[in-house]
Design a protein around this motif. Sequence first.
Motif, short mmCIF file in Angstrom:
data_model
loop_
_atom_site.label_atom_id
_atom_site.label_comp_id
_atom_site.label_asym_id
_atom_site.label_seq_id
_atom_site.Cartn_x
_atom_site.Cartn_y
_atom_site.Cartn_z
N MET A 1 0.87 -1.23 0.15
CA MET A 1 0.00 0.03 0.06
C MET A 1 0.75 1.24 -0.11
SD MET A 1 -2.88 1.12 2.70
CE MET A 1 -3.61 -0.42 2.63
N ASP A 2 0.51 1.97 -0.96
CA ASP A 2 1.51 3.49 -1.26
C ASP A 2 0.59 4.42 -0.80
OD1 ASP A 2 3.49 2.13 -2.07
OD2 ASP A 2 2.85 2.19 -4.41
N TYR A 3 1.30 5.32 -0.03
CA TYR A 3 0.59 6.43 0.76
C TYR A 3 0.90 7.81 0.05
CZ TYR A 3 -0.39 3.74 4.89
OH TYR A 3 -0.95 2.85 5.62
N THR A 4 0.02 8.87 0.21
CA THR A 4 0.31 10.24 -0.35
C THR A 4 0.86 10.93 0.74
OG1 THR A 4 -1.37 10.32 -2.15
CG2 THR A 4 -0.68 12.59 -1.14
N LEU A 5 1.93 11.35 0.80
CA LEU A 5 2.48 12.24 2.02
C LEU A 5 2.11 13.87 1.71
CD1 LEU A 5 4.25 13.15 4.32
CD2 LEU A 5 6.28 12.88 2.90
N ILE A 6 1.23 14.37 2.62
CA ILE A 6 0.96 15.82 2.76
C ILE A 6 1.56 16.51 3.92
CG2 ILE A 6 -1.09 17.42 2.73
CD1 ILE A 6 -2.73 15.00 1.35
N THR A 7 2.22 17.52 3.55
CA THR A 7 2.61 18.53 4.35
C THR A 7 1.79 19.70 4.67
OG1 THR A 7 3.97 19.78 3.09
CG2 THR A 7 5.09 18.07 3.47
N GLY A 8 1.78 20.27 5.82
CA GLY A 8 0.79 21.24 6.19
C GLY A 8 -0.72 20.65 6.17
N ALA A 9 -0.71 19.67 6.58
CA ALA A 9 -2.19 18.81 6.47
C ALA A 9 -3.28 19.32 7.08
CB ALA A 9 -1.86 17.21 6.81
N GLY A 15 -5.57 21.02 4.09
CA GLY A 15 -6.83 20.21 4.52
C GLY A 15 -7.56 19.84 3.33
N ALA A 16 -7.64 20.80 2.29
CA ALA A 16 -8.57 20.40 1.15
C ALA A 16 -7.68 19.29 0.38
CB ALA A 16 -8.53 21.55 0.29
N PHE A 17 -6.52 19.42 0.39
CA PHE A 17 -5.83 18.10 -0.48
C PHE A 17 -6.33 16.91 0.24
CE2 PHE A 17 -2.92 20.97 -2.42
CZ PHE A 17 -2.83 20.61 -3.83
N VAL A 18 -6.27 16.76 1.55
CA VAL A 18 -6.53 15.61 2.58
C VAL A 18 -7.98 15.18 2.25
CG1 VAL A 18 -6.93 14.81 4.91
CG2 VAL A 18 -5.14 16.04 4.17
N GLY A 25 -10.56 7.67 -1.35
CA GLY A 25 -10.18 6.49 -0.57
C GLY A 25 -8.42 6.29 -1.06
N GLU A 26 -7.60 7.19 -1.26
CA GLU A 26 -6.24 7.14 -1.34
C GLU A 26 -5.55 7.24 0.09
OE1 GLU A 26 -4.15 9.10 -4.28
OE2 GLU A 26 -6.13 9.25 -5.62
N PRO A 27 -4.58 6.19 0.57
CA PRO A 27 -4.06 6.24 1.86
C PRO A 27 -3.30 7.53 2.01
CG PRO A 27 -3.68 4.13 0.60
CD PRO A 27 -4.31 5.02 -0.41
N LEU A 28 -3.49 8.10 3.23
CA LEU A 28 -2.65 9.15 3.57
C LEU A 28 -1.89 9.20 4.62
CD1 LEU A 28 -6.16 11.29 3.42
CD2 LEU A 28 -4.33 11.47 1.71
N PHE A 29 -0.61 9.68 4.43
CA PHE A 29 0.33 10.06 5.52
C PHE A 29 0.28 11.55 5.76
CE2 PHE A 29 5.27 9.39 6.50
CZ PHE A 29 5.01 9.41 7.78
N LEU A 30 0.14 12.00 6.76
CA LEU A 30 -0.20 13.28 7.20
C LEU A 30 1.00 13.95 8.11
CD1 LEU A 30 -4.05 13.58 7.95
CD2 LEU A 30 -2.66 13.62 5.54
N THR A 31 1.33 15.02 7.78
CA THR A 31 2.36 15.90 8.87
C THR A 31 2.00 17.28 9.12
OG1 THR A 31 4.53 16.07 9.47
CG2 THR A 31 4.04 16.34 7.19
N GLY A 32 2.41 17.86 10.00
CA GLY A 32 2.20 19.44 10.30
C GLY A 32 3.13 19.62 11.68
N SER A 82 3.54 7.08 -2.72
CA SER A 82 3.04 7.25 -4.39
C SER A 82 3.27 8.50 -4.79
CB SER A 82 1.86 6.47 -4.63
OG SER A 82 0.79 7.11 -4.07
N ARG A 83 3.07 9.79 -3.80
CA ARG A 83 2.82 11.23 -4.10
C ARG A 83 3.17 11.61 -2.84
NH1 ARG A 83 -2.39 11.16 -4.50
NH2 ARG A 83 -2.62 10.83 -6.86
N LEU A 84 4.02 12.94 -3.10
CA LEU A 84 4.33 14.06 -1.94
C LEU A 84 3.46 15.50 -2.54
CD1 LEU A 84 5.81 15.40 0.24
CD2 LEU A 84 7.84 15.65 -1.36
#
Length: 263
Positions: A1-9, A15-18, A25-32, A82-84
């Motif tokens: 399973m590959d995640y999308t990493l979002i900074t400023g989540a 938050g809109a990207f999240v 339904g895309e797996p999310l890896f969040l940071t802030g 899979s995405r940053l």
Amino acid sequence: MDYTLITGACGGLGGAFVRVLAERGEPLFLTGRSEERLKALSEKLKEEFPNLAVKFRACDLTSEEDRKAFFDYADEEEITLSRLVYVAGVDTQKAFENYTQEKIVFQTRVNFEGALSFIHSSLKRGKLDGKFEVLTISSMSGICPMPYFAIYSATKKALSQFSIALRTELKGKAKVTSILPGGIPTREDIKKDIIGHGFWGKVSAKSPRAVAVASLKAVRKNKRTKVVGFWNKFIKFFTDITPLSIQLRFIKKRWSKTEKDAF
């Protein structure tokens, strides 16, 4: 399973990207910056989307040690990407002489150094098979030098130029797109700025969701850059053909009237 990493989540645009990706339904890896806010966001997402894979960890983007610890955690959790989406940014606005050394370091590290560090580390944790995506959120403020907004403008210009160069380096391995939005009505101070800029502020502004949707579409198509919104494209065209001396006089007059430091 590959995640999308979002900074400023936890921010408005992050938050809109999240939200958009959660709906898909895309797996999310969040940071802030705040572990507490990230936890609350994660719990809210799991309530609304029970089958959504969500992981999070706070990170101080200005700290080399914290950035390393963040990706060490990703390795421990066996998180592949899979995405940053690098959204985090500091939009302090004031005369350069009124900055402190600490504020100079803070803004340049979050806006540029942190972005490069996260991109480099993310590429090492994804499959470079031509499908990996890198989205960097630059700004219309980076299309020309901006007195009284000089650090923000310069770092966003640098981020765009880096992204364009990297896209060429990674041809066939990854898609890299630099996004140039205008005003995005998120925080109250930004909403006031948009109103204060009158007609052009109003027509150039786009909602966080509109920017997120347009950005994801652009990187899927492997666009070099994406100016979001018709009026922003018009403004960029007009800026490109206007002598720099005229641009600088106009910007100095407009931006010298306000000062803000929301960070």
